[in-house]
Design an enzyme around this catalytic site. Structure first.
Site, PDB file in Angstrom:
ATOM      1  N   HIS A 239      16.049  23.106 -39.909  1.00 47.59           N
ATOM      2  CA  HIS A 239      14.710  23.158 -38.856  1.00 47.59           C
ATOM      3  C   HIS A 239      14.988  24.363 -38.074  1.00 47.59           C
ATOM      4  O   HIS A 239      15.932  25.027 -37.933  1.00 47.59           O
ATOM      5  CB  HIS A 239      14.770  21.942 -37.946  1.00 47.59           C
ATOM      6  CG  HIS A 239      15.968  21.786 -36.859  1.00 47.59           C
ATOM      7  ND1 HIS A 239      17.125  21.483 -37.218  1.00 47.59           N
ATOM      8  CD2 HIS A 239      15.979  22.531 -35.547  1.00 47.59           C
ATOM      9  CE1 HIS A 239      17.842  21.511 -36.171  1.00 47.59           C
ATOM     10  NE2 HIS A 239      17.220  22.263 -35.263  1.00 47.59           N
ATOM     11  N   ASP A 241      13.938  25.853 -34.150  1.00 50.82           N
ATOM     12  CA  ASP A 241      13.630  25.375 -32.778  1.00 50.82           C
ATOM     13  C   ASP A 241      12.284  25.720 -32.077  1.00 50.82           C
ATOM     14  O   ASP A 241      11.982  26.991 -32.710  1.00 50.82           O
ATOM     15  CB  ASP A 241      14.879  25.558 -31.640  1.00 50.82           C
ATOM     16  CG  ASP A 241      16.367  24.911 -31.888  1.00 50.82           C
ATOM     17  OD1 ASP A 241      16.191  23.979 -32.875  1.00 50.82           O
ATOM     18  OD2 ASP A 241      17.161  25.379 -31.630  1.00 50.82           O
ATOM     19  N   HIS A 296      18.210  26.393 -39.256  1.00 46.13           N
ATOM     20  CA  HIS A 296      19.546  25.885 -39.178  1.00 46.13           C
ATOM     21  C   HIS A 296      19.785  24.431 -39.719  1.00 46.13           C
ATOM     22  O   HIS A 296      18.771  23.763 -39.519  1.00 46.13           O
ATOM     23  CB  HIS A 296      20.320  26.226 -38.012  1.00 46.13           C
ATOM     24  CG  HIS A 296      19.554  25.784 -36.631  1.00 46.13           C
ATOM     25  ND1 HIS A 296      18.224  26.429 -36.388  1.00 46.13           N
ATOM     26  CD2 HIS A 296      19.765  24.684 -35.763  1.00 46.13           C
ATOM     27  CE1 HIS A 296      17.713  25.896 -34.969  1.00 46.13           C
ATOM     28  NE2 HIS A 296      18.588  24.770 -34.803  1.00 46.13           N
ATOM     29  N   ARG A 306      31.964  15.747 -34.478  1.00 43.97           N
ATOM     30  CA  ARG A 306      31.756  17.069 -33.873  1.00 43.97           C
ATOM     31  C   ARG A 306      30.566  16.752 -32.900  1.00 43.97           C
ATOM     32  O   ARG A 306      29.708  15.817 -33.023  1.00 43.97           O
ATOM     33  CB  ARG A 306      30.875  17.793 -35.011  1.00 43.97           C
ATOM     34  CG  ARG A 306      30.501  19.203 -34.484  1.00 43.97           C
ATOM     35  CD  ARG A 306      29.929  20.205 -35.589  1.00 43.97           C
ATOM     36  NE  ARG A 306      29.530  21.274 -35.342  1.00 43.97           N
ATOM     37  CZ  ARG A 306      28.248  21.586 -34.794  1.00 43.97           C
ATOM     38  NH1 ARG A 306      27.510  20.523 -34.883  1.00 43.97           N
ATOM     39  NH2 ARG A 306      27.905  22.848 -34.295  1.00 43.97           N
TER      40      ARG A 306
HETATM   41  C1  LIG Z   1      12.058  20.581 -25.954  1.00 42.26           C
HETATM   42  C2  LIG Z   1      12.314  20.171 -27.018  1.00 42.26           C
HETATM   43  C3  LIG Z   1      12.646  20.915 -28.318  1.00 42.26           C
HETATM   44  C4  LIG Z   1      12.715  19.908 -29.375  1.00 42.26           C
HETATM   45  C5  LIG Z   1      11.959  18.733 -28.775  1.00 42.26           C
HETATM   46  C6  LIG Z   1      12.194  18.622 -27.349  1.00 42.26           C
HETATM   47  O1  LIG Z   1      11.279  18.110 -26.688  1.00 42.26           O
HETATM   48  C7  LIG Z   1      13.837  17.997 -27.120  1.00 42.26           C
HETATM   49  C8  LIG Z   1      14.445  18.124 -28.374  1.00 42.26           C
HETATM   50  C9  LIG Z   1      14.559  19.277 -29.246  1.00 42.26           C
HETATM   51  C10 LIG Z   1      14.833  18.989 -30.447  1.00 42.26           C
HETATM   52  C11 LIG Z   1      16.355  19.294 -30.950  1.00 42.26           C
HETATM   53  C12 LIG Z   1      16.844  19.039 -32.213  1.00 42.26           C
HETATM   54  C13 LIG Z   1      15.677  19.960 -33.136  1.00 42.26           C
HETATM   55  C14 LIG Z   1      14.574  19.806 -32.802  1.00 42.26           C
HETATM   56  C15 LIG Z   1      13.367  20.318 -33.737  1.00 42.26           C
HETATM   57  C16 LIG Z   1      14.197  18.266 -32.482  1.00 42.26           C
HETATM   58  O2  LIG Z   1      13.768  17.446 -33.448  1.00 42.26           O
HETATM   59  O3  LIG Z   1      14.253  17.762 -31.122  1.00 42.26           O
HETATM   60  C17 LIG Z   1      14.053  20.196 -31.265  1.00 42.26           C
HETATM   61  C18 LIG Z   1      12.805  19.917 -30.813  1.00 42.26           C
HETATM   62  C19 LIG Z   1      11.984  21.517 -30.825  1.00 42.26           C
HETATM   63  O4  LIG Z   1      12.610  22.594 -30.676  1.00 42.26           O
HETATM   64  O5  LIG Z   1      10.810  21.474 -31.312  1.00 42.26           O
HETATM   65  O1  LIG Z   2      24.833  20.631 -33.539  1.00 44.91           O
HETATM   66  C1  LIG Z   2      24.576  21.895 -33.794  1.00 44.91           C
HETATM   67  O2  LIG Z   2      25.226  22.808 -34.069  1.00 44.91           O
HETATM   68  C2  LIG Z   2      22.976  22.346 -33.781  1.00 44.91           C
HETATM   69  C3  LIG Z   2      22.148  21.482 -33.126  1.00 44.91           C
HETATM   70  C4  LIG Z   2      20.420  21.822 -33.154  1.00 44.91           C
HETATM   71  O3  LIG Z   2      20.188  22.374 -33.860  1.00 44.91           O
HETATM   72  C5  LIG Z   2      19.748  21.193 -31.956  1.00 44.91           C
HETATM   73  O4  LIG Z   2      20.127  20.548 -30.991  1.00 44.91           O
HETATM   74  O5  LIG Z   2      18.502  21.911 -32.265  1.00 44.91           O
HETATM   75 FE   LIG Z   3      18.394  23.497 -33.377  1.00 49.74          FE
END
Ligand SMILES: C=C1C[C@]23C[C@@]1(O)CC[C@H]2[C@@]12CCC[C@@](C)(C(=O)O1)[C@H]2[C@@H]3C(=O)O
Ligand SMILES: O=C(O)CCC(=O)C(=O)O
Ligand SMILES: [Fe+2]
Length: 379
Positions: A239, A241, A296, A306
């Site tokens: 994915h 961010d 990533h 981890r």
């Molecule tokens: C601010 C945010 C980015 C995120 C969605 C969230 O509300 C909180 C979790 C974040 C995260 C972390 C893991 C990958 C991701 C794609 C997800 O599903 O939750 C990201 C979200 C994002 O960056 O879009």
């Molecule tokens: O665990 C990791 O190294 C990556 C976590 C991550 O990609 C995320 O929280 O958006």
């Molecule tokens: Fe991420």
């Protein structure tokens, strides 16, 4: 201003799979977690698990750049890393080592709680904060070998549910960690913008002192338990961010990989005291595609748990982000329409890795072709 917690109101994600108790899943990988079939010839390409080759080289001259923030040439080094990798590690960032030890201790305490306890802080389908799986789980038919806590601002309400008597034990650590990350993120923003030839004054939401105090952020604590069959499991699927920047601390267990254009998956090895900085989708947009957000994923292993702590950093949720005027001109028209983080999170919740192409103006009109985005569309 709508808060981050309101971003998903219109886009609930129902994560109705049952298992989360990894302690009971240590014998054999349940089918619901198996991303590849045993013995299947097509396994290597199943769900793009390894559809790009993995580069396991140990060549220090290659790999994700490591940048000393005190280096006089730091802005240029950062600019080059953002352009070519979309990710880099930083050292000499000024965060004291004991803060990393403390936040990792908080991770251990949180994730070691019994499942019924963690579920007291379960994230609601249309909420952001709380315990559960990564939101992206809903886009995949298989489960990921991970669990997470998402914290917005104060962890108090969450920790009150988990430790009614002892809630303040870890609150202070989390608050201190968030404050340190906020400061570092502002510093990194200045460096990144400088590398693009943009000044803080060009970014209205940075505020008159240019300290980015209106920024929004979420803290995402991830746990990847040891796994009985790591080759067939997936810690966190590929994915990008949605952020401007993500600042990630990993414990000393490897697993994070980034996709490098044309070269495949590269490991991002844990560096004592180091922090991983990812370019997110909003920086991709702001930089008009010059700094591509990095795809990533996380792989798991057989013997070691981890933990990672991601600080997901973005603008105020209602501020329009668009390609910066200094990066737009006749030879490079704006590639993206403007979006607020709030709106973009909704787009991401609906379209996942295609979200960037949804807000793209039109690659054919501009005669330009964004390779990175097209790769993302395959997921
Ligand atoms: C601010 C945010 C980015 C995120 C969605 C969230 O509300 C909180 C979790 C974040 C995260 C972390 C893991 C990958 C991701 C794609 C997800 O599903 O939750 C990201 C979200 C994002 O960056 O879009
Ligand atoms: O665990 C990791 O190294 C990556 C976590 C991550 O990609 C995320 O929280 O958006
Ligand atoms: Fe991420």
């Amino acid at each position: 201003m709508p808060s981050l917690s309101e971003a998903f109101r219109g886009h609930p994600v129902y994560l109705h799979h049952k298992h989360l108790d990894f302690t009971t899943l240590q014998e054999q990988l349940p089918d619901s977690y198996a991303w590849t079939q045993p013995d299947a010839d097509h396994a290597a390409h199943y769900y793009h698990l390894t559809s790009y080759p993995s580069n396991d080289h140990n060549d220090d001259t290659k790999g994700v750049p490591v940048i000393d923030l005190n280096h006089p040439n730091a802005p240029n080094l950062i600019g080059h890393a953002c352009k070519t990798w979309g990710v880099f590690q930083v050292v000499n960032h000024g965060i004291p080592m004991n803060l990393f030890t403390d936040i990792q201790r908080a991770c251990l305490a949180l994730f070691s709680l019994p499942l019924h306890q963690k579920l007291k802080a379960a994230r609601s389908p249309d909420g952001v904060s709380g315990y559960g799986r990564a939101r992206i789980s809903s886009f995949f038919p298989k489960l990921m070998w991970s669990e997470c806590f998402t914290i917005l601002d104060s962890p108090l309400n969450l920790f009150l549910q988990l430790w009614p008597q002892d809630y303040d034990k870890y609150c202070e650590i989390v608050m201190e960690y968030e404050a340190a990350m906020k400061k570092l993120a502002a510093k990194l923003m200045c460096l990144v913008l400088a590398s693009l030839g943009i000044s803080k004054e060009d970014i209205k939401w940075a505020g008159p002192p240019g300290d980015f105090s209106g920024a929004c952020a979420a803290l995402h604590l991830n746990s990847y338990p040891s796994c009985p069959d790591p080759d067939r499991a997936m810690g966190l699927a590929a994915h990008t961010d949605s952020t401007l920047l993500t600042i990630l601390h990993q414990n000393n267990v490897s697993g994070l990989q980034v996709l490098k254009d044309g070269e495949g998956w590269e490991a991002v090895p844990p560096l004592p005291g180091g922090l991983v900085i990812n370019v997110g989708d909003l920086l991709h947009i702001l930089s008009n595609g010059l700094y591509p957000s990095v795809l990533h994923r996380v792989q798991v292993n057989r013997s070691r748990q981890r933990f990672s702590v991601a600080y997901l950093y973005g603008p105020p949720t209602n501020v329009e982000i668009s390609p910066n005027a200094k990066l737009v001109g006749p030879s490079r028209p704006a590639l993206y329409r403007s979006v607020t983080w709030n709106e973009y999170l909704g787009t991401k919740a609906k379209h996942f890795n295609k979200a960037l192409s949804v807000v793209r103006i039109s690659s054919s009109v501009n005669g330009l072709f964004d390779l990175k985005e097209d790769q993302n569309n395959d997921f």
